[in-house]
Design a protein around this motif. Structure first.
Motif, PDB file in Angstrom:
ATOM      1  N   ILE A 212      18.773 -19.813 -15.341  1.00 62.55           N
ATOM      2  CA  ILE A 212      17.716 -19.758 -16.354  1.00 62.55           C
ATOM      3  C   ILE A 212      17.376 -21.165 -16.825  1.00 62.55           C
TER       4      ILE A 212
ATOM      5  N   ALA B 184      14.616 -14.891 -15.033  1.00 63.91           N
ATOM      6  CA  ALA B 184      14.743 -16.317 -15.331  1.00 63.91           C
ATOM      7  C   ALA B 184      13.356 -16.930 -15.556  1.00 63.91           C
ATOM      8  N   TYR B 185      12.385 -16.494 -14.765  1.00 67.13           N
ATOM      9  CA  TYR B 185      11.026 -17.035 -14.897  1.00 67.13           C
ATOM     10  C   TYR B 185      10.398 -16.616 -16.229  1.00 67.13           C
ATOM     11  N   LEU B 186      10.614 -15.345 -16.595  1.00 67.98           N
ATOM     12  CA  LEU B 186      10.103 -14.867 -17.890  1.00 67.98           C
ATOM     13  C   LEU B 186      10.697 -15.694 -19.029  1.00 67.98           C
ATOM     14  N   ILE B 187      12.014 -15.883 -18.989  1.00 67.69           N
ATOM     15  CA  ILE B 187      12.683 -16.608 -20.064  1.00 67.69           C
ATOM     16  C   ILE B 187      12.208 -18.055 -20.090  1.00 67.69           C
ATOM     17  N   GLY B 188      12.079 -18.634 -18.897  1.00 67.75           N
ATOM     18  CA  GLY B 188      11.589 -20.004 -18.824  1.00 67.75           C
ATOM     19  C   GLY B 188      10.224 -20.139 -19.469  1.00 67.75           C
TER      20      GLY B 188
ATOM     21  N   TRP C 145      15.409 -13.596 -10.511  1.00 72.70           N
ATOM     22  CA  TRP C 145      14.461 -14.697 -10.581  1.00 72.70           C
ATOM     23  C   TRP C 145      13.316 -14.402 -11.531  1.00 72.70           C
TER      24      TRP C 145
ATOM     25  N   ALA D 244      13.850 -12.478 -24.154  1.00 74.91           N
ATOM     26  CA  ALA D 244      13.306 -13.760 -23.712  1.00 74.91           C
ATOM     27  C   ALA D 244      12.902 -14.609 -24.926  1.00 74.91           C
TER      28      ALA D 244
ATOM     29  N   MET E 141      15.257 -22.755 -14.231  1.00 70.60           N
ATOM     30  CA  MET E 141      13.928 -22.141 -14.182  1.00 70.60           C
ATOM     31  C   MET E 141      13.093 -22.660 -15.354  1.00 70.60           C
ATOM     32  N   THR E 142      13.705 -22.691 -16.540  1.00 70.29           N
ATOM     33  CA  THR E 142      12.994 -23.188 -17.715  1.00 70.29           C
ATOM     34  C   THR E 142      12.527 -24.616 -17.467  1.00 70.29           C
TER      35      THR E 142
ATOM     36  N   VAL F  72       9.618 -24.530 -15.145  1.00 71.92           N
ATOM     37  CA  VAL F  72       8.416 -23.981 -15.788  1.00 71.92           C
ATOM     38  C   VAL F  72       7.823 -25.007 -16.747  1.00 71.92           C
TER      39      VAL F  72
END
Lengths: 454, 454, 454, 454
Positions: D249, A246-250, A243, B246, D252-253, D256
């Motif tokens: 992902i 995924a949050y970083l990438i988002g 998670w 990322a 999540m994106t 975000v």
């Protein structure tokens, strides 16, 4: 800044700001030392505990101080400086948590039981992580503050979270290995059989290394879970990482999309203009003018400006126009001797435009739909004669363009073309005529001014 | 291109462009050789150092040359060709960095100390990476240049960054292993115990392999950190990779979203039209006309065209309309003998539209709200008679459609249906009437033309 | 479908479509068998080569067939059925590639040299992958075809690319190991020392397993590069994977964002309405009406409908309105005996709206700005009397609402409230009056109709 | 809630809701126990099978119950309470699946064959996973329900899917190892040679550990496929993971981007205003007013409010305006004695605005284009005299601002500046005049009121 009652500390006081930043630094230190103490306690020297008590002292001071700092009411947006209200608000919200996270359980327990390595009281120490809410609320504040770059703040926040997660996971995983009955059947003991004899540094780095290897899903496999306790922790940590990644990438995607949107909008517009020119086989000169104008537009205005001005109330837009254009309009020969109320009405209806060099502001024979006023830059006055363009004159800053067509309602006799980057004020003919009609005297003065000029 | 003072080199000169591209190639070479020398110095033959000196020489020439290249002022967008201003600007910005990154520390140190393998002076060599700012600014320029595909430029940039990161990390990690006292306890020594005896190629490939394995988080584990120095570097590299990955994904998402937006908008529109037709049970024929029109719209105009034209100033839009439509309007029978000023006003109010084959431009009995002029294509003139559609005639390019209804203000007597892909000019009846009223004589001529035709 | 010249095959012929689908299946087979033959040739039985020749035969037939299939010109969108033009176009584009990818190099070489295991001719076989462009262009076509779900097509495309990459990489990596002089120092030989003795199946699965392990960056490490050739291929493959993964994620994000946008827009609107109601303390009844209306709006129209209708040309919108509403308007008592031209003009100005049950269409005392016509559903007629709402009557389908107010220009005497889901036509009072004035006789008839009703 | 026929259970009955939630919990239990039984059957005690039968019982009850629950028709949005229609609908859709997923194959088989460990009947048990469609439809419902946070629902859904996938993959992979002839050549047997003697817990945790290690692509390599069956399952699982990760992902994106859009829009607007102020060198005071206004706007309205109100039908907007503003307008001195129909018309044309403290509502000498009514807050009345601003008075809640200018059509004699956060109603002068003209008597009363005030 409003006056405060006695004995109160303004939250806008620079000294209070410094105090807050100092506390944030202490929180960062706590966030680092707290998991470390929890996992490596038996190897740590005595010193950190003394530092701990000092840090706790500062936070205790802050608890007391909070009773003397007014707060901003969330409904009326006013500063509340009533002692009782401040106290009630704090006591009913974070007070209990703040006290628990500040109480020196560790030191007190050491007074009674000098060699305790049990986990019991150590868990109480973890309460100190409650202090992290200060960092969290600081980031929330900074994100809305345009003095700081949004991407930088957001990345700093995410890096902090990542580093803290790596640090915590490394410490917990070490703790699990350290407490396991058979040291050989632990993730660290399988590789370094006598790891308990090794120095703190080597053990801490190994823990961090395992942690980051797992977090980034690199998973070399040189260090891996050896018993079910470690497997369970690994499962939890990997799920969390899924998670977090995924949050970083988002977030990164969000920042990239936003940061490139300006360039992309610019490209899309230039491309659309180029395609239009190519499809219709427009002459080179017109295409260049189009592209220049689009470039200029992006450089001078950006994308959101008009949208932003549109949501402002009318009076504010009038104030801005008055401030910017009143003098230049008043100085124009056509409006000499006209009442300032008239000019004010005129100015609030005016719009500003930028023209790149060698752009046409107005074409010969065009309908006289607008009156222009050159605020800055320079303009050539041209006309077609015998199939060739001839320069009839130049207009300097502060001069009116197209007033002959507008006042006499005839097609424009000249083409006006910029020679430099120019800023221009524009007002529609119909609006001008309306205002002149409503203000009969001023309209008369203008007509006289126009006749005299001719 | 403006004339320059003597002794100056125009930044737009093709030869200067070639020189710049040549320097970019040298920068790429530097970026590759510099970390390699840093890590594998003791295995490198003498040749690269001579090449290095030659490369340094070219950059020294560029430093001198920069004093003779005018720059574009960021405020006035004008080329500054004053020698003094150019010098002041360069000396106060990048000059010092450029000199440092060009000075041949390596060669000079070798003169004095032939067998030095210390790290001291090698660090100075890393300054050469400063040259990379040229590549960075080149990419920034290319991104805004619509002659190049945005996705290609962006991907090239990201691939370059990725390759450079892999190369650097591989070199640094090798350096750490090379300098470690116990070669067996290094990431490479654990697998290849006598790695110092192996060839440069095998060691370089192994380093790159470790680097890419870690970067992509594959992490086979056949090569992994064996001591805390390597662990620390691994931690730093993996953290960096987390962000680089990322960032790559964010950029890719950005490009994918942008590149598919056109297809998706098209699909959404077609879908909305189909759903509307299905819900209202529209006849097959109307649905097909709708879908054809939407397809045509996307093929001829794209999405941003209208938006782009809207931000152009009025005079420029007039120029474009005049260029495109003046001849065709002037050639129409209704406007024979009319002043060119009149036609100019008319043309600037006209809008262009495309119609797919078999589409209705106007329906019989419709209110005569617009006058159409067929620029290209072909049109059938139809009317309902005894419940069946009958073809009354055809209209060719350059003919007017609907002028009978518009001039006599009666419902349109005919339906006009395209037979080919057609481009049409449209002007609203009220605008036409306004212009005719303002230009009384021309209006009279038009009415006479119309009567004669009837 | 247009008539074709003799000897030509229509590209829209269903049999030609079936032939194309059959070829796509053959391409898929080629894409699978070609890398497999390339890597595992010496273990393959004779059978596939015969199948290969048959497959090649089909493609040879298609090359010939292409000379008899007309193509759509990209400029005029017309079908070109001139034999010479078709031939020129094909010969100047893909012909050479198609022939090379169809020529049976393999079989011919086997005729001459029965036991050749060299790589030379095998490379020529790889040319067959050129056929993949058919699959690529098929996906490009399907993406624009709204009969197929966009997400499904896109995912299928990406899964195909992924599977093909995994298959190819597995085969190439096996080939490298197979050709390496020392079988023990290969990625597969290190684990299965006698791998050359194992069956094809086990070797193929192991190759695929390595390939997918690397592609997904799982990298268990049980199979890993053992020599620099494998390392180099691994580096290339991992770099490619980095980009493929980023591309997959980008596409997935794109699909997720698009697929959730409808739900999110709905939520945002409902949320905004709820917040507005809460902040202004609106009564429960009004809030429910708001939420019902928003729900209905999303169910009946979707988001893009209005936007889509707006880009259609006027005549098409008129056609649609005429088709949908002419009968219902003509059947209304007010427009009895009125000319059909009048009704046509009226209908093209009308707009349709949906109302949820228990929604107010019009309030008592409102300004009579619009006339409504109930197309479907049911409506209660209410009025306030002595502070309570009383039901005065009901309106059925086809009845007019508010005509009393509109015709006599007085405030509406009644409130109209739906009792079922209702569809309503609306026309502004000023537009109605304009049309009545322009068509004097019809206007008179309407006034008489209205008087009689009263 | 509508009345139902006898013997029917309302789907809105709270007891039915509780029953549904209870079934969801049972489904979650089934989803967990079903793969576990499938893989670890021979180690499981007898107890779960009895629990199974009880769970099956509950689902059997639900099948019967479904025949007595009305459903909402998807076209008319009405509740269908006809027994026959309910039965037909259920029998023709999910009935067969529901029965199959409820039938206790396991228990019945155990009756006949006490020691069967074959896979045959076990596969039938997997049918129970059909029940998961309840969870799926529950999430679809919750996503559209604004009482729940969208991000939370979406994340819960994705976490559930992830956990279920990990659980299933772990169980299947164990099953493969368990059935493999040579226990030493399995992924688990290679590490734990006597794994069949180990407890259920340790084997289940090890399976989960392998599963999550593979899912997150960590891939330590301590547990990895040893035979081709496991490799094949690994290939399938890794492919699935590639897509699941991309989907995670993507979601999540999406979340975000949506969650930060508000902050980012706010920042963009503030930035645009700041840049505009800086470029035009606006005085500090105007800049502060601009920024305050933007902040206020975001706090009071949010982004979607206006858009939401715009899609509501006219009558609903009138209702809202009437409810909110009728009393305050009626209480104003200018509209004393005016008919309520007049006020209704006036109110429906009014718009509301918020002003931050110290903002100008209207400037002295401005054109009297709008009439304002202060709903809440406080306002200072200022005028310039001898180049300084002087306070002439204050306006309290319910007072009109600018009526002198509007009624006498002269430039506003005063500047109005808020001193608190104020809400204001605004109506355009021309609309007011239109309404006064249409309602002659009321217009007269207003003029008299105005004269008396003066």
């Amino acid at each position: 800044p409003p006056r405060l009652r006695r004995n109160l500390v303004s939250p806008y006081d620079p000294r209070y700001k410094v105090w807050e930043i100092f506390l944030i630094l202490l929180v960062v230190y706590s966030a680092w030392i707290c998991p470390l103490e929890f996992a490596f306690l038996r190897y740590l020297p005595r010193a950190p505990f003394i530092v701990d008590d000092v840090v706790n002292g500062f936070f205790a001071v802050d608890i007391v101080l909070t009773f003397f700092v007014p707060y901003v009411d969330s409904k009326s947006y006013l500063l509340v400086d009533d002692h009782k209200k401040i106290a009630v608000r704090y006591l009913s919200t974070w007070f209990a948590f703040d006290v628990c996270s500040t109480f020196p359980f560790q030191s007190i327990s050491l007074l009674f039981n000098k060699h305790d390595h049990g986990l019991g009281l150590k868990f109480l120490n973890v309460l100190r992580l409650w202090r992290l809410r200060r960092v969290s609320s600081m980031f929330a504040r900074l994100e809305k503050d345009i003095r700081f770059n949004y991407a930088v703040i957001r990345c700093t926040k995410l890096i902090s979270v990542t580093l803290f997660a790596i640090h915590c996971a490394g410490c917990i995983n070490y703790l699990i290995a350290d407490r396991y009955p058979d040291p050989r059947r632990t993730w660290i003991g399988a590789v370094m059989p006598d790891f308990r004899e090794d120095g703190l540094w080597i053990r801490y780095v190994t823990s961090l290394y395992w942690s980051i290897t797992t977090m980034t899903t690199t998973g070399y496999g040189d260090l891996h879970a050896e018993n079910s306790r470690e497997m369970l922790f690994g499962i939890a940590y990997m799920l969390f990482n899924l998670w977090l990644t995924a949050y970083l990438i988002g977030n990164m995607t969000n920042l990239v999309v936003h940061s490139t949107s300006r360039t992309r909008d610019f490209r899309d517009m230039v491309q659309a203009a180029s395609e239009f020119a190519a499809r219709n086989q427009l002459p080179q000169q017109i295409e260049e003018q189009m592209l220049n104008h689009i470039c200029l537009r992006f450089r001078t205005e950006g994308l959101k400006q008009q949208e932003t001005l549109d949501i402002l109330p009318k009076a504010m837009r009038s104030s801005i126009s008055l401030y910017l254009f009143f003098p230049v309009v008043q100085g124009s020969y056509l409006f000499k001797g006209v009442s300032s109320g008239f000019i004010q009405q005129l100015v609030t209806e005016m719009q500003t435009e930028y023209f790149a060099p060698k752009e046409d502001i107005m074409l010969q024979n065009d309908k006289p739909s607008d009156l222009y006023l050159l605020v800055s830059g320079a303009v050539d006055i041209l006309a077609f004669l015998d199939e060739t363009e001839q320069i009839y004159g130049k207009a300097a800053e502060g001069e009116l363009l197209g007033e002959v067509g507008v006042m006499s309602n005839k097609p424009q006799p000249f083409t006006f073309r910029t020679t430099k980057l120019s800023q221009i004020l524009r007002i529609g003919r119909s609006k001008l005529m309306d205002i002149m009609q409503e203000n009969g005297e001023d309209g008369q003065i203008i007509r006289v001014n126009f006749q005299q000029k001719l």
